[in-house]
Design a protein around this motif. Structure first.
Motif, PDB file in Angstrom:
ATOM      1  N   MET A 113       0.836  -1.203   0.000  1.00 29.76           N
ATOM      2  CA  MET A 113       0.000   0.000   0.000  1.00 29.76           C
ATOM      3  C   MET A 113       0.872   1.254   0.000  1.00 29.76           C
ATOM      4  SD  MET A 113      -1.127   2.700   2.092  1.00 29.76           S
ATOM      5  CE  MET A 113      -0.932   2.160   3.797  1.00 29.76           C
ATOM      6  N   LEU A 114       1.903   1.261   0.841  1.00 26.33           N
ATOM      7  CA  LEU A 114       2.805   2.421   0.898  1.00 26.33           C
ATOM      8  C   LEU A 114       3.487   2.661  -0.438  1.00 26.33           C
ATOM      9  CD1 LEU A 114       4.700   2.214   4.323  1.00 26.33           C
ATOM     10  CD2 LEU A 114       2.950   3.858   3.648  1.00 26.33           C
ATOM     11  N   ALA A 115       3.951   1.588  -1.052  1.00 31.79           N
ATOM     12  CA  ALA A 115       4.631   1.725  -2.342  1.00 31.79           C
ATOM     13  C   ALA A 115       3.685   2.337  -3.379  1.00 31.79           C
ATOM     14  CB  ALA A 115       5.135   0.366  -2.805  1.00 31.79           C
ATOM     15  N   ASN A 116       2.437   1.917  -3.373  1.00 29.06           N
ATOM     16  CA  ASN A 116       1.456   2.427  -4.330  1.00 29.06           C
ATOM     17  C   ASN A 116       1.148   3.907  -4.078  1.00 29.06           C
ATOM     18  OD1 ASN A 116      -0.630   2.047  -6.453  1.00 29.06           O
ATOM     19  ND2 ASN A 116      -2.029   2.475  -4.756  1.00 29.06           N
ATOM     20  N   GLU A 117       1.027   4.293  -2.798  1.00 26.57           N
ATOM     21  CA  GLU A 117       0.664   5.675  -2.458  1.00 26.57           C
ATOM     22  C   GLU A 117       1.835   6.641  -2.589  1.00 26.57           C
ATOM     23  OE1 GLU A 117      -2.238   6.681  -2.054  1.00 26.57           O
ATOM     24  OE2 GLU A 117      -3.462   4.969  -1.479  1.00 26.57           O
ATOM     25  N   THR A 118       3.046   6.167  -2.340  1.00 29.46           N
ATOM     26  CA  THR A 118       4.202   7.072  -2.348  1.00 29.46           C
ATOM     27  C   THR A 118       4.955   7.091  -3.669  1.00 29.46           C
ATOM     28  OG1 THR A 118       5.673   5.333  -1.488  1.00 29.46           O
ATOM     29  CG2 THR A 118       4.541   6.732   0.138  1.00 29.46           C
ATOM     30  N   GLY A 119       4.812   6.013  -4.443  1.00 32.13           N
ATOM     31  CA  GLY A 119       5.577   5.922  -5.679  1.00 32.13           C
ATOM     32  C   GLY A 119       6.959   5.343  -5.484  1.00 32.13           C
ATOM     33  N   LEU A 120       7.270   4.879  -4.283  1.00 33.74           N
ATOM     34  CA  LEU A 120       8.566   4.263  -4.005  1.00 33.74           C
ATOM     35  C   LEU A 120       8.534   2.808  -4.438  1.00 33.74           C
ATOM     36  CD1 LEU A 120       9.164   5.769  -0.444  1.00 33.74           C
ATOM     37  CD2 LEU A 120      10.502   6.297  -2.490  1.00 33.74           C
ATOM     38  N   THR A 121       9.593   2.366  -5.076  1.00 39.01           N
ATOM     39  CA  THR A 121       9.643   0.993  -5.593  1.00 39.01           C
ATOM     40  C   THR A 121      10.534   0.077  -4.764  1.00 39.01           C
ATOM     41  OG1 THR A 121      11.464   1.605  -7.083  1.00 39.01           O
ATOM     42  CG2 THR A 121       9.201   1.768  -7.940  1.00 39.01           C
ATOM     43  N   ASP A 122      11.263   0.622  -3.789  1.00 38.38           N
ATOM     44  CA  ASP A 122      12.216  -0.198  -3.026  1.00 38.38           C
ATOM     45  C   ASP A 122      11.879  -0.220  -1.539  1.00 38.38           C
ATOM     46  OD1 ASP A 122      12.727   2.442  -2.595  1.00 38.38           O
ATOM     47  OD2 ASP A 122      14.919   2.266  -2.699  1.00 38.38           O
ATOM     48  N   LEU A 123      10.584  -0.163  -1.214  1.00 41.35           N
ATOM     49  CA  LEU A 123      10.189  -0.134   0.188  1.00 41.35           C
ATOM     50  C   LEU A 123      10.391  -1.495   0.839  1.00 41.35           C
ATOM     51  CD1 LEU A 123       6.951   2.033   0.550  1.00 41.35           C
ATOM     52  CD2 LEU A 123       9.126   2.324   1.733  1.00 41.35           C
ATOM     53  N   SER A 124      10.916  -1.471   2.063  1.00 39.18           N
ATOM     54  CA  SER A 124      11.123  -2.685   2.834  1.00 39.18           C
ATOM     55  C   SER A 124      11.051  -2.333   4.307  1.00 39.18           C
ATOM     56  CB  SER A 124      12.485  -3.310   2.510  1.00 39.18           C
ATOM     57  OG  SER A 124      13.534  -2.480   2.997  1.00 39.18           O
ATOM     58  N   LEU A 125      11.208  -3.331   5.154  1.00 43.56           N
ATOM     59  CA  LEU A 125      11.247  -3.066   6.592  1.00 43.56           C
ATOM     60  C   LEU A 125      12.362  -2.095   6.947  1.00 43.56           C
ATOM     61  CD1 LEU A 125      10.739  -6.667   8.075  1.00 43.56           C
ATOM     62  CD2 LEU A 125       9.035  -4.852   7.825  1.00 43.56           C
ATOM     63  N   GLU A 126      13.423  -2.102   6.150  1.00 42.74           N
ATOM     64  CA  GLU A 126      14.603  -1.297   6.458  1.00 42.74           C
ATOM     65  C   GLU A 126      14.530   0.121   5.900  1.00 42.74           C
ATOM     66  OE1 GLU A 126      17.973  -3.735   5.189  1.00 42.74           O
ATOM     67  OE2 GLU A 126      16.637  -5.443   5.517  1.00 42.74           O
ATOM     68  N   THR A 127      13.600   0.372   4.978  1.00 42.48           N
ATOM     69  CA  THR A 127      13.539   1.704   4.356  1.00 42.48           C
ATOM     70  C   THR A 127      12.243   2.440   4.658  1.00 42.48           C
ATOM     71  OG1 THR A 127      12.648   0.772   2.299  1.00 42.48           O
ATOM     72  CG2 THR A 127      15.048   0.973   2.466  1.00 42.48           C
TER      73      THR A 127
ATOM     74  N   PRO B  87      -1.627  13.563   3.302  1.00 39.48           N
ATOM     75  CA  PRO B  87      -2.598  12.943   2.390  1.00 39.48           C
ATOM     76  C   PRO B  87      -3.555  12.033   3.163  1.00 39.48           C
ATOM     77  CG  PRO B  87      -0.424  11.936   2.162  1.00 39.48           C
ATOM     78  CD  PRO B  87      -0.237  13.139   3.014  1.00 39.48           C
ATOM     79  N   PRO B  88      -4.739  11.742   2.616  1.00 40.01           N
ATOM     80  CA  PRO B  88      -5.741  10.939   3.331  1.00 40.01           C
ATOM     81  C   PRO B  88      -5.240   9.573   3.782  1.00 40.01           C
ATOM     82  CG  PRO B  88      -6.710  11.986   1.393  1.00 40.01           C
ATOM     83  CD  PRO B  88      -5.235  12.224   1.313  1.00 40.01           C
ATOM     84  N   TRP B  89      -4.352   8.936   2.996  1.00 38.71           N
ATOM     85  CA  TRP B  89      -3.886   7.592   3.365  1.00 38.71           C
ATOM     86  C   TRP B  89      -2.978   7.615   4.597  1.00 38.71           C
ATOM     87  CZ3 TRP B  89       1.372   7.128   3.390  1.00 38.71           C
ATOM     88  CH2 TRP B  89       2.097   8.028   2.586  1.00 38.71           C
ATOM     89  N   ALA B  90      -2.402   8.787   4.930  1.00 42.08           N
ATOM     90  CA  ALA B  90      -1.504   8.900   6.089  1.00 42.08           C
ATOM     91  C   ALA B  90      -2.318   9.150   7.351  1.00 42.08           C
ATOM     92  CB  ALA B  90      -0.483  10.008   5.861  1.00 42.08           C
TER      93      ALA B  90
END
Length: 420
Positions: free
Chosen positions: A183-197, A216-219
């Motif tokens: 969900m975070l990757a979709n809302e933020t546009g980040l492609t390398d999201l992980s527990l560490e980032t 934003p509403p999702w936050a």
């Protein structure tokens, strides 16, 4: 009217929680401080963030006016706490300040010193300016092997991180948060999201929220809470979860080694002139790495301008003791901290003994990858077995060759055998 009241409260708290409240017969000899920089702008924005760098007056990762005030207030509170220990005016022999090579930590140290040592008398160089320049030392980021964490390059630490990723705790956390990270990757546009980032998303949103920007509403509050938990997990991943003691030797133990050396030097009568106050201006990861090495981390946050204090006392019997405090709120006195296995007033020899296991003897050597003994033994065993098998084959072939070389009808006759 509110500001003088706040400063008066800070002063009172500093005095009530200060070293002069410990009783008679003790002398404060040396203080080391490690603090985090003050409030800052986000380090970066995510691709779909409506607030990019132009929204921040000085750009990304910079100290704000709120951050400057936070550190000025901390410096003023420290001035009250150490009144009578430090001179009323600045003396360069008494104070040494080192910072990481970041604008926000350098500026935080300068704002802190403005509150700690306001000029008076002959130190006033301009009657309209209640400030004086005081040195803040630093080294380039690439050369900083003391305050900027995680320290690297360190192949063994990276190997430990790979092992941490294979632990059940990490695997379970990753599985449970997979839909949330998607969900975070979709809302933020980040492609390398992980527990560490994921911490970077929380950091950006937290800074924006702190400065009154509409998220934003999702936050939602629930999303922010979960991101905060992931940020904490990311920090524990760096310095704990798996082989915490060895990680400490490669990370926070390096800074702890320097602090131990400072305490030992200050307690030595044969040592050259030693500053009364040694200050490190750094980051939340610096504080966390140190707390993990001391094994005192219990999930407590290191907010802006939080400060860890080491105070070295000489007792009335001549022996030395160490006390630790952590200031993470401006409206409360610093919290006392106790090293596991030692009282809060910890004898210096005991403090040194208990912290010795996480202090590296040779950081560069310990950072090298370890050749595991089992692998070496397997290689040797296989080589020996191969050699034995080769010799057996040669022997078998030799026997077969000799048997085939004997003439047909030949029979060995033993000595003394009767001939008919």
């Amino acid at each position: 009217m509110a500001r003088p009241l706040l400063l008066g409260l800070l002063g009172l708290l500093g005095l009530l929680g200060g070293p002069h409240a410990h009783g008679h017969g003790r002398t404060l000899r040396f203080v080391t401080l490690l603090y985090r920089h003050g409030d800052r702008s986000p380090v970066k924005a995510y691709p779909k963030d409506p607030y990019q760098e132009r929204e921040w007056p000085q750009g990304f990762g910079q100290l704000t006016k709120e951050g400057m005030l936070q550190h000025w207030q901390l410096g003023w509170a420290l001035r009250q706490r150490y009144k009578g220990f430090l001179s009323a005016s600045y003396h360069r022999q008494e104070v040494y300040v080192r910072s990481t090579d970041f604008d926000r930590t350098l500026m935080s140290a300068e704002a802190n010193l403005a509150g700690l040592f306001p000029p008076n008398g002959s130190q006033l160089f301009n009657p309209n300016i209640t400030w004086q320049p005081i040195p803040v030392h630093t080294v380039p980021e690439a050369q900083d092997k003391l305050l900027k964490f995680p320290l690297g390059p360190c192949p063994r630490f990276e190997q430990l991180q790979d092992e941490t990723r294979r632990t059940p705790e990490y695997q379970n956390e990753s599985q449970q948060n997979a839909p949330f990270l998607d969900m975070l990757a979709n809302e933020t546009g980040l492609t390398d999201l992980s527990l560490e980032t994921a911490w970077s998303v929380y950091d950006t949103l937290f800074c924006e929220q702190t400065h009154g920007l509409v998220l934003p509403p999702w936050a939602s509050p629930e999303t922010m809470q979960r991101l905060r938990q992931l940020k904490d997990f990311g920090f524990r991943f760096l310095f704990g979860i798996h082989q915490q003691a060895e990680k400490a030797r490669l990370q926070g133990g390096v800074l702890l080694a320097q602090i131990r050396e400072n305490l030992t030097s200050a307690a030595s009568p044969a040592a050259p002139q030693h500053p009364k106050l040694l200050v490190y201006s750094a980051h939340d990861t610096t504080l966390l790495a140190l707390h993990m090495a001391l094994d005192i981390y219990n999930g407590q946050q290191a907010p802006y301008a939080s400060c860890h204090m080491f105070e070295l006392y000489q007792e009335d019997d001549g022996n030395f003791s160490v006390e630790m405090y952590f200031r993470n709120r401006s409206d409360q006195a610093p919290w006392p901290l106790a090293l596991p296995g030692c009282p809060q007033r910890c004898p210096l020899p005991e403090f040194l003994r208990l912290t010795a296991p996480v202090v590296p003897e040779d950081w560069a050597r310990e950072c090298q990858l370890v050749n595991t003994a089992p692998d070496t033994e397997v290689v040797v065993a296989l080589a020996v077995c191969g050699s034995i098998l080769f010799l057996l084959i040669v022997l078998l072939l030799t026997v077969l060759f000799r048997m085939q070389a004997q003439p047909p009808g030949y029979r060995h006759v033993a000595d003394g055998e009767d001939h008919a």
